[in-house]
Design a protein around this motif. Sequence first.
Motif, short mmCIF file in Angstrom:
data_model
loop_
_atom_site.label_atom_id
_atom_site.label_comp_id
_atom_site.label_asym_id
_atom_site.label_seq_id
_atom_site.Cartn_x
_atom_site.Cartn_y
_atom_site.Cartn_z
N GLN A 196 29.48 50.88 33.86
CA GLN A 196 30.10 51.05 32.54
C GLN A 196 29.18 50.50 31.45
OE1 GLN A 196 33.66 48.73 33.02
NE2 GLN A 196 34.78 50.38 34.02
N SER A 252 38.61 53.36 40.72
CA SER A 252 38.47 53.66 39.29
C SER A 252 39.05 55.05 39.03
CB SER A 252 37.00 53.61 38.87
OG SER A 252 36.45 52.34 39.10
N SER A 291 35.32 59.42 41.96
CA SER A 291 36.32 58.59 42.63
C SER A 291 37.28 59.48 43.41
CB SER A 291 37.10 57.80 41.58
OG SER A 291 38.30 57.28 42.13
N ARG A 327 40.33 49.58 38.28
CA ARG A 327 39.45 49.36 37.13
C ARG A 327 39.61 50.55 36.18
NH1 ARG A 327 36.31 48.02 41.71
NH2 ARG A 327 35.53 50.17 41.75
N PHE A 328 39.77 50.26 34.91
CA PHE A 328 39.91 51.31 33.89
C PHE A 328 38.90 51.04 32.78
CE2 PHE A 328 44.09 50.88 35.86
CZ PHE A 328 44.34 52.19 36.26
N ARG A 329 38.36 52.10 32.22
CA ARG A 329 37.38 51.94 31.16
C ARG A 329 38.01 51.42 29.87
NH1 ARG A 329 32.49 54.20 31.52
NH2 ARG A 329 32.44 54.86 29.34
#
Length: 448
Positions: free
Chosen positions: A19, A272, A363, A391-393
């Motif tokens: 990221q 993700s 993913s 996990r998220f952006r």
Amino acid sequence: MSRTLHLALSAYGVGGPGQHGLWKDPRVPSNASVDINYYIRQAQTAEQALFDAYFIVDSQFINAGYPAHYLSRLEPLTLLSAVATHTRHIGLIGTASSTYNSPFNLARRFASLDHISGGRAGWNVVTSFDTGTSRNYGLDEHLDYATRYGRALEAVEVVRGLWDSYEEGAFPADVERNLFLDPTKLHALDHVGEHFRVAGPLNLDRSPQGQPVIFQAGVSEEGRTLAAHVAEGIYAPGGSLAQSQDYYADIKRRAAALGRDPDHVVILVGASPVLAATDADAHRLSRDIFEADNDFDRKLGFLGRSFGAYDFSGHDLDAPFPDLAHLAEKGGRTRGLEIVRHAREEGLTLRQVVETVTEYEPSPFTGAPDTVVDAIEQWFTTGAADGLNLRFRTHDDLERFVADVVPSLQKRGLFRTEYTGDTLRANLGLPIPVNRYTREREPAAAQA
């Protein structure tokens, strides 16, 4: 169902691994990694969705080529102590190195978080694979792999011993008897081992969950052995469904062989998710996210992390990949040795290695909401995971998952519709550890 899916949120600010360019996203504040309100908001959203835990990863070495989030971020236990005062149910798991912390200090800090949160603390035990960390602690060299893991096992044993310093009911605070402490329920540890000498006792009472929950991420043989011995929660590496099933079965088997209940080792696979209205839209978005971070020089620099932050820039990109197995021994050994082995077997150049190890791979949790729910159910029901470490952006991505995926998981009976307890142990289905001195006393009392 007899099993319940577990969900944890792994929080990043302006961008962790994969990221690197997230800091450019206008939805992410440029100071997100040091803004406690950003973390509190994430934790509260996850708690409203009934997530089990909120997880903060950490490391203690950087150079200018590290991801933006790594360059300036809050210390995990300080961060989680603040989050604890703005949440009530969600578990709070912080990363701390057994290599560069003393057991007494670790025991006190995590026990403090456990009290502040009312029994919601967890310790993610790491041994640190960034070689440069040693120089931040006055050492010329990073400890070798075997020493780091031997030290980690002993550190956990010492910390758990210190957490047992007080038995239940050690503080009657009886004014009439002028008795604040029952001294028969206070115990020094007097530990003398290969790596540590710790007298104790710890100057902090037991928390509502007895002890914080121990987490670990073991991939190598030594890591899996450590996980089987001490971990109550495991952050699994992921990969394909088949690879995750193999890892899951191996860890559960190792735990059982040690006399542990495999159900008391909760395995969370890193995930993700990428969500969109349709599967095709989600895969296009996933590819766009990859391309936004697809910078060769950045990937070349980050490759060095598996080899003790080694600088590859001085090598000919089209020459055979250099044999750096000796550097992997004191870095990220499992990953580093796999890279060296693959390069040797395939005859790859440095350029080809960079391209191969960072090639696009979506993913398995990519697609429309129903597709993602189907994938989660498959991984859960076929023995690949007990849950996901998500996990998220952006916060928007987290909120979309909460709105579009969590309700479907609940409708299928996979995920809770309310918290079943007030502690992290209760929500993970883990027992409260019996204090060792109480356990020793009870058989003697029964015999008498």
